[in-house]
Design a protein around this motif. Structure first.
Motif, PDB file in Angstrom:
ATOM      1  N   GLY A 214       0.725  -1.383  -0.015  1.00 39.87           N
ATOM      2  CA  GLY A 214      -0.033  -0.198  -0.112  1.00 39.87           C
ATOM      3  C   GLY A 214       0.839   1.260  -0.158  1.00 39.87           C
ATOM      4  N   GLU A 215       2.194   1.139   0.205  1.00 43.03           N
ATOM      5  CA  GLU A 215       2.890   2.466   0.287  1.00 43.03           C
ATOM      6  C   GLU A 215       3.484   2.651  -1.157  1.00 43.03           C
ATOM      7  N   VAL A 216       3.706   4.133  -1.550  1.00 41.34           N
ATOM      8  CA  VAL A 216       4.210   4.392  -2.881  1.00 41.34           C
ATOM      9  C   VAL A 216       5.638   4.720  -2.668  1.00 41.34           C
ATOM     10  N   ALA A 217       6.410   4.245  -3.545  1.00 38.47           N
ATOM     11  CA  ALA A 217       7.972   4.402  -3.435  1.00 38.47           C
ATOM     12  C   ALA A 217       8.575   4.377  -4.867  1.00 38.47           C
ATOM     13  N   LYS A 218       9.707   5.356  -4.869  1.00 33.59           N
ATOM     14  CA  LYS A 218      10.606   5.187  -6.068  1.00 33.59           C
ATOM     15  C   LYS A 218      11.838   4.238  -6.082  1.00 33.59           C
ATOM     16  N   PRO A 219      11.493   3.163  -6.739  1.00 34.44           N
ATOM     17  CA  PRO A 219      12.645   2.270  -6.773  1.00 34.44           C
ATOM     18  C   PRO A 219      14.093   2.810  -7.037  1.00 34.44           C
ATOM     19  N   LEU A 220      14.499   3.804  -7.984  1.00 27.76           N
ATOM     20  CA  LEU A 220      15.726   3.993  -8.385  1.00 27.76           C
ATOM     21  C   LEU A 220      16.230   4.871  -6.981  1.00 27.76           C
ATOM     22  N   GLU A 221      15.369   5.624  -6.205  1.00 30.71           N
ATOM     23  CA  GLU A 221      16.058   6.070  -4.869  1.00 30.71           C
ATOM     24  C   GLU A 221      16.196   5.179  -3.935  1.00 30.71           C
TER      25      GLU A 221
ATOM     26  N   PRO B 197      18.223   1.882 -23.344  1.00 32.37           N
ATOM     27  CA  PRO B 197      17.620   1.531 -24.596  1.00 32.37           C
ATOM     28  C   PRO B 197      16.274   2.260 -24.755  1.00 32.37           C
ATOM     29  N   GLN B 198      15.365   2.207 -23.822  1.00 35.25           N
ATOM     30  CA  GLN B 198      14.091   2.826 -23.891  1.00 35.25           C
ATOM     31  C   GLN B 198      13.817   4.207 -23.323  1.00 35.25           C
ATOM     32  N   ASN B 199      15.152   4.793 -22.873  1.00 40.14           N
ATOM     33  CA  ASN B 199      15.286   6.175 -22.335  1.00 40.14           C
ATOM     34  C   ASN B 199      14.253   6.344 -21.323  1.00 40.14           C
ATOM     35  N   TYR B 200      14.239   5.323 -20.292  1.00 36.64           N
ATOM     36  CA  TYR B 200      13.513   5.488 -19.125  1.00 36.64           C
ATOM     37  C   TYR B 200      14.385   6.226 -17.976  1.00 36.64           C
ATOM     38  N   GLY B 201      13.844   7.151 -17.432  1.00 39.85           N
ATOM     39  CA  GLY B 201      14.585   7.867 -16.521  1.00 39.85           C
ATOM     40  C   GLY B 201      14.098   7.900 -15.286  1.00 39.85           C
ATOM     41  N   ASP B 202      12.836   7.479 -14.731  1.00 40.33           N
ATOM     42  CA  ASP B 202      12.443   7.549 -13.476  1.00 40.33           C
ATOM     43  C   ASP B 202      11.203   6.733 -13.393  1.00 40.33           C
ATOM     44  N   PHE B 203      11.147   5.839 -12.193  1.00 40.40           N
ATOM     45  CA  PHE B 203       9.798   5.178 -11.667  1.00 40.40           C
ATOM     46  C   PHE B 203       9.274   5.599 -10.426  1.00 40.40           C
ATOM     47  N   ILE B 204       7.811   5.295 -10.603  1.00 40.09           N
ATOM     48  CA  ILE B 204       7.173   5.373  -9.164  1.00 40.09           C
ATOM     49  C   ILE B 204       6.123   4.390  -9.234  1.00 40.09           C
ATOM     50  N   GLY B 205       5.778   3.928  -7.964  1.00 37.59           N
ATOM     51  CA  GLY B 205       4.880   2.841  -7.934  1.00 37.59           C
ATOM     52  C   GLY B 205       4.432   2.465  -6.482  1.00 37.59           C
ATOM     53  N   GLY B 206       3.786   1.360  -6.354  1.00 37.77           N
ATOM     54  CA  GLY B 206       3.405   0.961  -5.056  1.00 37.77           C
ATOM     55  C   GLY B 206       3.357  -0.543  -5.000  1.00 37.77           C
ATOM     56  N   LEU B 207       3.566  -1.341  -3.858  1.00 36.19           N
ATOM     57  CA  LEU B 207       3.516  -2.799  -3.723  1.00 36.19           C
ATOM     58  C   LEU B 207       2.005  -2.798  -3.522  1.00 36.19           C
TER      59      LEU B 207
ATOM     60  N   LEU C 136      -0.901   9.458  -6.376  1.00 35.47           N
ATOM     61  CA  LEU C 136      -0.826   7.909  -6.308  1.00 35.47           C
ATOM     62  C   LEU C 136      -1.189   7.190  -5.093  1.00 35.47           C
ATOM     63  N   ARG C 137      -0.780   7.936  -3.898  1.00 39.84           N
ATOM     64  CA  ARG C 137      -1.248   7.609  -2.578  1.00 39.84           C
ATOM     65  C   ARG C 137      -2.745   7.571  -2.359  1.00 39.84           C
ATOM     66  N   LEU C 138      -3.470   8.248  -3.383  1.00 36.92           N
ATOM     67  CA  LEU C 138      -4.828   8.175  -3.225  1.00 36.92           C
ATOM     68  C   LEU C 138      -5.398   6.990  -3.873  1.00 36.92           C
ATOM     69  N   ILE C 139      -4.631   6.598  -5.043  1.00 33.43           N
ATOM     70  CA  ILE C 139      -5.201   5.559  -5.766  1.00 33.43           C
ATOM     71  C   ILE C 139      -4.702   4.059  -5.510  1.00 33.43           C
ATOM     72  N   VAL C 140      -3.480   3.874  -4.789  1.00 34.84           N
ATOM     73  CA  VAL C 140      -2.811   2.526  -4.542  1.00 34.84           C
ATOM     74  C   VAL C 140      -3.552   1.944  -3.619  1.00 34.84           C
ATOM     75  N   PRO C 141      -4.214   2.424  -2.374  1.00 36.22           N
ATOM     76  CA  PRO C 141      -5.073   1.499  -1.517  1.00 36.22           C
ATOM     77  C   PRO C 141      -6.320   0.984  -2.147  1.00 36.22           C
ATOM     78  N   HIS C 142      -6.695   1.638  -3.177  1.00 35.50           N
ATOM     79  CA  HIS C 142      -7.968   1.043  -4.029  1.00 35.50           C
ATOM     80  C   HIS C 142      -7.405  -0.150  -4.552  1.00 35.50           C
ATOM     81  N   VAL C 143      -6.093   0.035  -5.231  1.00 38.65           N
ATOM     82  CA  VAL C 143      -5.667  -1.097  -5.934  1.00 38.65           C
ATOM     83  C   VAL C 143      -5.655  -2.286  -5.156  1.00 38.65           C
ATOM     84  N   VAL C 144      -5.130  -2.187  -4.020  1.00 39.87           N
ATOM     85  CA  VAL C 144      -4.826  -3.220  -2.882  1.00 39.87           C
ATOM     86  C   VAL C 144      -6.022  -3.741  -2.621  1.00 39.87           C
TER      87      VAL C 144
END
Length: 373
Positions: A90-97, A116-126, A156-164
């Motif tokens: 339920g927590e939001v985190a940035k894996p690269l950090e 190769p994909q030009n990916y620069g930053d990620f954010i998400g939740g478990l 994202l903190r408003l959304i992730v608990p509902h995904v859980v």
């Protein structure tokens, strides 16, 4: 501050999230809507197995299929495996950090998959943790775009608990329904109370957990009156009754302060009625108790020994039986760096030999089974 427009977008996303309980394909819409809200290039729901070193995409939007396949091959060299071992559900985190941006930029995973994909930053939740696997709800931006900041974190903190909650409710709906009574059989397996109701709140079906709920005497939150579902909280009951009668889409209501029970209403679409022996039911209602999340599986190690993310990553690879040379190759660092981390691990765990250290820390790790083949 979150704007009124953003809140409207979040509300639409939450409605789609609860649609996924009976229509899993709606996860594609959830990812697309959330990408638009966060100004993200791509989004995905991925299942990870840190012990078996396996991964699988469940749903994805905006991704390149070639790199989705490549992502699944990295195993121990994938830094996202570490992030799920440390993250609370339920927590939001940035894996690269978590791993360290500078450190990860030198790794094989970053050079072969991110660059190769030009990916620069990620954010998400478990968003789910089971005995055998973890699920992440994550999004990515490109290198020329701004990093995810506090705005995206708040949204994202408003959304992730509902995904859980949605994934928890839908846990028993993982198989494709092909028989008339499969829905009811599946509802019966749920540990959470579930009911099928008509537009007037008359109950067409109640699973065993739901029957226990309405039989409760002291402190009961729901009961049956003349065959209709009644909630003891009059304000919530009025809102639930209106939502069921109006067929206004998936909704969720919270009972208690702080919330102790969530009530999720999922409309039954006409295309799903043929699979139900109760042909006139219009909504499914799920009651879900809010329970404390389990601690992250690797957190006991961090708490007991004061490990850094880099040290924890090395330790987990050692627990898998990897040699220092193999670890250096996997994560793209020099052998001297790996040995420095091992020396620090020995000191922090009060161990003289590597074998003693592994035995000591293994006793603190909660068991995590591997995904079945």
């Amino acid at each position: 501050m979150i704007t009124a427009d953003e809140l409207e977008q979040v509300s639409a996303i939450l409605g789609t999230i609860y649609d996924t309980i009976l229509a899993k394909s709606s996860w594609q819409d959830v990812l697309e809507q959330t990408c638009a809200l966060l100004a993200a290039e791509a989004g995905s729901i991925i299942f990870l197995d840190p012990v078996g070193q396996r991964a699988a995409y469940a749903f994805e939007h905006g991704t390149d299929p070639k790199y989705s396949e490549l992502f699944l091959t990295y195993g121990s060299a994938n830094p996202f495996m570490l992030s799920v071992l440390l993250a609370p559900v339920g927590e939001v985190a940035k894996p690269l950090e978590l791993v360290g941006r500078q450190a990860i930029s030198k790794e094989r995973f970053y050079k072969e998959w991110c660059e190769p994909q030009n990916y620069g930053d990620f954010i998400g939740g478990l968003v789910a943790r089971r005995d055998r696997q973890f699920a992440t709800f994550s999004f990515v931006r490109l290198t020329h775009e701004p990093l995810f900041d506090e705005r995206e974190d708040r949204l994202l903190r408003l959304i992730v608990p509902h995904v859980v909650r949605s994934l928890t409710i839908a846990e028993a709906f993982d198989e494709v329904v092909t028989e008339k009574h499969a829905y009811l059989d599946t509802l019966d397996l749920l540990r959470s109370p579930a009911m099928l109701v008509r537009s007037d709140m008359s109950v067409a079906y109640v699973n065993p957990a739901g029957q226990n709920l309405v039989r409760e005497q002291d402190g009961a939150i729901a009961r049956l009156a003349d065959g209709r579902l009644v909630l003891n909280d009059k304000q919530i009951f009025s809102a639930v009754r209106s939502a069921v009668a109006s067929d206004s889409g998936a909704r969720m209501f919270m009972l208690g302060d702080p919330p102790h029970t969530s009530i999720s209403i999922v409309p039954i679409k006409s295309s799903q009625l043929s699979a139900l022996p109760v042909a006139d039911a219009t909504s499914a209602i799920f009651f879900s108790s809010a329970t404390a999340n389990l601690p992250p599986p690797a957190q006991p190690l961090v708490d007991a020994f004061g490990l850094t993310p880099a040290e924890l990553r090395i330790l987990i690879l050692l627990l898998e039986g990897r040699t220092p040379n193999a670890i250096a190759d996997d994560i793209g660092v020099g052998i001297a760096t790996v040995r420095t981390h091992i020396a620090s691990l020995l000191a922090k765990t009060g161990s003289v030999r590597q074998q003693d250290m592994i035995a000591k820390v293994a006793a603190l790790m909660p068991p995590i089974g591997a995904l079945p083949n």
